[in-house]
Motif scaffolding. Structure first.
Motif, PDB file in Angstrom:
ATOM      1  N   VAL A 176       8.666  -1.782  -7.996  1.00  0.00           N
ATOM      2  CA  VAL A 176       8.110  -0.637  -8.726  1.00  0.00           C
ATOM      3  C   VAL A 176       7.484  -1.095 -10.031  1.00  0.00           C
ATOM      4  O   VAL A 176       6.350  -0.745 -10.353  1.00  0.00           O
ATOM      5  N   ARG A 177       8.229  -1.887 -10.765  1.00  0.00           N
ATOM      6  CA  ARG A 177       7.698  -2.387 -12.038  1.00  0.00           C
ATOM      7  C   ARG A 177       6.442  -3.225 -11.814  1.00  0.00           C
ATOM      8  O   ARG A 177       5.453  -3.087 -12.535  1.00  0.00           O
ATOM      9  N   ALA A 178       6.473  -4.098 -10.811  1.00  0.00           N
ATOM     10  CA  ALA A 178       5.326  -4.977 -10.551  1.00  0.00           C
ATOM     11  C   ALA A 178       4.080  -4.177 -10.181  1.00  0.00           C
ATOM     12  O   ALA A 178       2.990  -4.451 -10.698  1.00  0.00           O
ATOM     13  N   ILE A 179       4.226  -3.187  -9.307  1.00  0.00           N
ATOM     14  CA  ILE A 179       3.055  -2.436  -8.870  1.00  0.00           C
ATOM     15  C   ILE A 179       2.520  -1.553 -10.000  1.00  0.00           C
ATOM     16  O   ILE A 179       1.301  -1.403 -10.167  1.00  0.00           O
ATOM     17  N   LEU A 180       3.393  -0.987 -10.817  1.00  0.00           N
ATOM     18  CA  LEU A 180       2.916  -0.231 -11.978  1.00  0.00           C
ATOM     19  C   LEU A 180       2.139  -1.142 -12.926  1.00  0.00           C
ATOM     20  O   LEU A 180       1.090  -0.754 -13.448  1.00  0.00           O
TER      21      LEU A 180
ATOM     22  N   SER B 117       7.808   5.888 -16.080  1.00  0.00           N
ATOM     23  CA  SER B 117       8.053   4.459 -16.263  1.00  0.00           C
ATOM     24  C   SER B 117       8.720   3.914 -15.009  1.00  0.00           C
ATOM     25  O   SER B 117       9.087   4.668 -14.094  1.00  0.00           O
ATOM     26  N   SER B 118       8.910   2.616 -14.974  1.00  0.00           N
ATOM     27  CA  SER B 118       9.522   2.000 -13.788  1.00  0.00           C
ATOM     28  C   SER B 118      10.966   2.445 -13.592  1.00  0.00           C
ATOM     29  O   SER B 118      11.487   2.402 -12.474  1.00  0.00           O
ATOM     30  N   THR B 119      11.622   2.900 -14.655  1.00  0.00           N
ATOM     31  CA  THR B 119      13.019   3.334 -14.532  1.00  0.00           C
ATOM     32  C   THR B 119      13.146   4.755 -13.994  1.00  0.00           C
ATOM     33  O   THR B 119      14.258   5.213 -13.729  1.00  0.00           O
ATOM     34  N   ASP B 120      12.015   5.439 -13.828  1.00  0.00           N
ATOM     35  CA  ASP B 120      12.050   6.803 -13.280  1.00  0.00           C
ATOM     36  C   ASP B 120      12.051   6.814 -11.755  1.00  0.00           C
ATOM     37  O   ASP B 120      12.105   7.885 -11.145  1.00  0.00           O
ATOM     38  N   VAL B 121      11.967   5.640 -11.142  1.00  0.00           N
ATOM     39  CA  VAL B 121      11.889   5.529  -9.682  1.00  0.00           C
ATOM     40  C   VAL B 121      13.001   4.602  -9.210  1.00  0.00           C
ATOM     41  O   VAL B 121      13.313   3.603  -9.858  1.00  0.00           O
ATOM     42  N   GLU B 122      13.584   4.951  -8.073  1.00  0.00           N
ATOM     43  CA  GLU B 122      14.617   4.093  -7.482  1.00  0.00           C
ATOM     44  C   GLU B 122      14.071   2.677  -7.318  1.00  0.00           C
ATOM     45  O   GLU B 122      13.004   2.470  -6.724  1.00  0.00           O
ATOM     46  N   PRO B 123      14.771   1.666  -7.870  1.00  0.00           N
ATOM     47  CA  PRO B 123      14.251   0.293  -7.763  1.00  0.00           C
ATOM     48  C   PRO B 123      14.191  -0.174  -6.316  1.00  0.00           C
ATOM     49  O   PRO B 123      14.993   0.244  -5.482  1.00  0.00           O
ATOM     50  N   ARG B 124      13.225  -1.012  -6.016  1.00  0.00           N
ATOM     51  CA  ARG B 124      13.067  -1.606  -4.682  1.00  0.00           C
ATOM     52  C   ARG B 124      13.362  -3.099  -4.775  1.00  0.00           C
ATOM     53  O   ARG B 124      13.526  -3.662  -5.857  1.00  0.00           O
ATOM     54  N   ALA B 125      13.364  -3.745  -3.658  1.00  0.00           N
ATOM     55  CA  ALA B 125      13.663  -5.180  -3.622  1.00  0.00           C
ATOM     56  C   ALA B 125      12.697  -5.946  -4.518  1.00  0.00           C
ATOM     57  O   ALA B 125      11.517  -5.595  -4.641  1.00  0.00           O
TER      58      ALA B 125
ATOM     59  N   ARG C 200       3.135  10.490  -7.279  1.00  0.00           N
ATOM     60  CA  ARG C 200       4.159  11.022  -8.174  1.00  0.00           C
ATOM     61  C   ARG C 200       3.593  11.253  -9.575  1.00  0.00           C
ATOM     62  O   ARG C 200       3.896  12.264 -10.219  1.00  0.00           O
ATOM     63  N   ILE C 201       2.777  10.319 -10.054  1.00  0.00           N
ATOM     64  CA  ILE C 201       2.210  10.485 -11.391  1.00  0.00           C
ATOM     65  C   ILE C 201       1.230  11.655 -11.413  1.00  0.00           C
ATOM     66  O   ILE C 201       1.215  12.451 -12.364  1.00  0.00           O
ATOM     67  N   ARG C 202       0.437  11.796 -10.340  1.00  0.00           N
ATOM     68  CA  ARG C 202      -0.491  12.938 -10.277  1.00  0.00           C
ATOM     69  C   ARG C 202       0.269  14.263 -10.319  1.00  0.00           C
ATOM     70  O   ARG C 202      -0.151  15.212 -10.976  1.00  0.00           O
ATOM     71  N   GLU C 203       1.383  14.308  -9.631  1.00  0.00           N
ATOM     72  CA  GLU C 203       2.114  15.574  -9.481  1.00  0.00           C
ATOM     73  C   GLU C 203       3.059  15.863 -10.636  1.00  0.00           C
ATOM     74  O   GLU C 203       3.201  17.018 -11.055  1.00  0.00           O
ATOM     75  N   THR C 204       3.728  14.830 -11.155  1.00  0.00           N
ATOM     76  CA  THR C 204       4.781  15.077 -12.150  1.00  0.00           C
ATOM     77  C   THR C 204       4.465  14.551 -13.534  1.00  0.00           C
ATOM     78  O   THR C 204       5.226  14.798 -14.469  1.00  0.00           O
ATOM     79  N   GLY C 205       3.361  13.814 -13.686  1.00  0.00           N
ATOM     80  CA  GLY C 205       2.981  13.334 -15.009  1.00  0.00           C
ATOM     81  C   GLY C 205       3.464  11.925 -15.296  1.00  0.00           C
ATOM     82  O   GLY C 205       3.913  11.201 -14.393  1.00  0.00           O
ATOM     83  N   PRO C 206       3.385  11.492 -16.548  1.00  0.00           N
ATOM     84  CA  PRO C 206       3.688  10.106 -16.925  1.00  0.00           C
ATOM     85  C   PRO C 206       5.083   9.677 -16.484  1.00  0.00           C
ATOM     86  O   PRO C 206       6.025  10.480 -16.488  1.00  0.00           O
TER      87      PRO C 206
ATOM     88  N   ALA D  84       0.802  -1.225   0.000  1.00  0.00           N
ATOM     89  CA  ALA D  84       0.000   0.000   0.000  1.00  0.00           C
ATOM     90  C   ALA D  84       0.839   1.281   0.000  1.00  0.00           C
ATOM     91  O   ALA D  84       0.526   2.221  -0.753  1.00  0.00           O
ATOM     92  N   PRO D  85       1.904   1.404   0.790  1.00  0.00           N
ATOM     93  CA  PRO D  85       2.685   2.649   0.757  1.00  0.00           C
ATOM     94  C   PRO D  85       3.286   2.934  -0.620  1.00  0.00           C
ATOM     95  O   PRO D  85       3.314   4.084  -1.063  1.00  0.00           O
ATOM     96  N   LEU D  86       3.759   1.893  -1.303  1.00  0.00           N
ATOM     97  CA  LEU D  86       4.335   2.088  -2.633  1.00  0.00           C
ATOM     98  C   LEU D  86       3.252   2.464  -3.636  1.00  0.00           C
ATOM     99  O   LEU D  86       3.479   3.308  -4.518  1.00  0.00           O
ATOM    100  N   VAL D  87       2.079   1.850  -3.530  1.00  0.00           N
ATOM    101  CA  VAL D  87       0.967   2.215  -4.410  1.00  0.00           C
ATOM    102  C   VAL D  87       0.668   3.698  -4.288  1.00  0.00           C
ATOM    103  O   VAL D  87       0.566   4.429  -5.291  1.00  0.00           O
ATOM    104  N   GLU D  88       0.551   4.191  -3.066  1.00  0.00           N
ATOM    105  CA  GLU D  88       0.250   5.610  -2.848  1.00  0.00           C
ATOM    106  C   GLU D  88       1.373   6.501  -3.346  1.00  0.00           C
ATOM    107  O   GLU D  88       1.142   7.561  -3.937  1.00  0.00           O
ATOM    108  N   GLU D  89       2.615   6.077  -3.118  1.00  0.00           N
ATOM    109  CA  GLU D  89       3.764   6.874  -3.577  1.00  0.00           C
ATOM    110  C   GLU D  89       3.759   7.014  -5.101  1.00  0.00           C
ATOM    111  O   GLU D  89       3.944   8.116  -5.644  1.00  0.00           O
TER     112      GLU D  89
END
Length: 442
Positions: free
Chosen positions: A171-175, A151-159, A143-149, A134-139
């Protein structure tokens, strides 16, 4: 849009219509805009005509000779270019990607019916991935609401987490999950990298607000399979039917049983409504079904075969069919109707391949006469024909009309790839055809 069938377009007589194999092959060439190939107008009108009739085309990212949907359209639309499809997907958004027979491209006007895949994915993920992360979903949504489109490479990768068939960056999975649920959509693709935006920014609010009843939606998805192929039965590989009925009951399903039982129930309804017409093909096991809207084309096929006319009444052409082209979906029918054994060997270990990595069936008129392995090599400005295989008894040089038709198909593929040179197989058996093709291109 919902497919309206004229009630008068119903099966003739009390049982299935009986047709010959010649008529069946001719009908399929007509149904698929391959009689002859590449005769639909270039640009938006030709592409949208394909989707208006076939309804759904599979997306596959492998890009050796062109992506799957590019090859489907290249066989049917004059001077097709991949930029034309990208414009319809990401600018006008007349088409969009969703899950139907695997990842597919469908008309946006039919979103209210296809959104059943979104709704079911959302129910599933809300009880699993969206709660657990849930925290990653909200994050990501913030970010998309505020900064626009993004991809998964625009965010620091997580485990990495377990995701479908392999561990995947969170990040990729949740997107992906948010897109499967219809919360996000594809703003564009940069190559095969998906760039996501909020669905509400990509589609009209009135379209997103509409939804078909669940039974109607699954019935529409089942009919889409028959529309795309044109002559399906009720059996075949599981891939043919994925997504056409609930696999597992999730809440209210309008009384549809899950799995094959649900598909049988919906299929019977399509027959009762006249949306599907039963047909028995000489020498082919099991009753097949023609979409009700295609009855006139079936009549045309019967007239042409009886009169000894070429497909569509015009000189036969050659098309290289995509590995996931709707015409070749049903491998059993290819064997029984065309005498053609086709396996897409892209996932077969190299040592076990009979033909090659990305080999396409060759259609001539209404016959499958061979296989070709084209590769677009942009760095060397070359269309490389890595391999050619002809069916037993077919001589491409001796076959009347084949060489110029084949040359036209090679030239169309070369122009689609934006390359100038042609590299030909070195085997002696292909030398004479290569000489004639090069002469035709010159």
């Amino acid at each position: 849009m919902a497919i309206a069938i004229d009630p008068s377009a119903r099966a003739r007589g009390t049982g299935p219509l009986e047709i010959s194999q010649d008529v069946a092959r001719r009908y399929l060439a007509l149904h698929h805009f391959l009689a002859p190939p590449r005769t639909l107008p270039s640009g938006d009108d030709g592409i949208l005509a394909v989707f208006d009739r076939l309804g759904s085309v599979q997306f596959d990212p492998i890009d050796v000779a062109g992506r799957n949907h590019d090859l489907v359209l290249l066989a049917r639309v004059a001077d097709y270019r991949r930029a034309d499809m990208d414009r319809l997907l990401y600018d006008s958004r007349a088409l969009y990607e969703t899950y139907n027979k695997g990842l597919s491209i469908v008309p946006t006007s039919e979103l209210p019916w296809y959104r059943v895949a979104w709704d079911r994915a959302r129910q599933r993920h809300e009880g699993e991935a969206f709660d657990e992360h849930a925290p990653l979903v909200e994050e990501l949504l913030a970010r998309i609401r505020e900064t626009g489109p993004m991809s998964s490479t625009d965010v620091e990768p997580r485990a990495a987490i377990d995701w479908y068939w392999r561990p995947t960056n969170q990040v990729r999975a949740i997107l992906e999950a948010l897109a499967e649920a219809g919360i996000l959509g594809l703003a564009r693709r940069d190559g095969n990298r998906r760039v996501y935006d909020l669905a509400e920014r990509l589609f009209p609010a009135t379209t997103l607000a509409r939804g078909a009843p669940v039974r109607e939606a699954f019935r529409h998805k089942l009919l889409s399979r028959h529309r795309a192929h044109g002559l399906l039965g009720t059996s075949g590989s599981a891939e043919l039917w994925i997504g056409t009925s609930p696999r597992v009951t999730l809440g209210s399903e309008d009384g549809i049983p899950s799995g094959a039982a649900g598909r049988r129930e919906l299929h019977a309804e399509l027959i009762d409504r006249g949306d599907l017409l039963p047909v028995d093909v000489e020498g082919v096991r099991g009753t097949r079904f023609v979409p009700g809207a295609e009855e006139e084309r079936l009549d045309q096929a019967e007239r042409e075969v009886a009169a000894g006319e070429p497909p569509g009444g015009r000189r036969a052409g050659v098309a290289f069919l995509a590995a996931l082209d709707p015409l070749v979906w049903d491998r059993d029918l290819l064997r029984s109707l065309y005498g053609f054994d086709y396996i897409w060997e892209v996932y077969v270990p190299a040592a076990k391949r009979r033909w090659g990595y990305y080999v396409l069936p060759v259609l001539y008129g209404d016959r499958l006469v061979g296989r070709i392995e084209p590769r677009i090599e942009r760095k060397s400005d070359t269309l490389r024909i890595a391999g050619l295989w002809w069916e037993t008894g077919f001589d491409p040089v001796a076959e009347p009309g084949f060489v110029p038709a084949f040359t036209a198909a090679v030239d169309a593929h070369r122009r689609f790839g934006g390359v100038r040179r042609l590299a030909w197989p070195r085997e002696a058996r292909h030398r004479e055809l290569g000489r004639l093709v090069r002469g035709g291109l010159a």
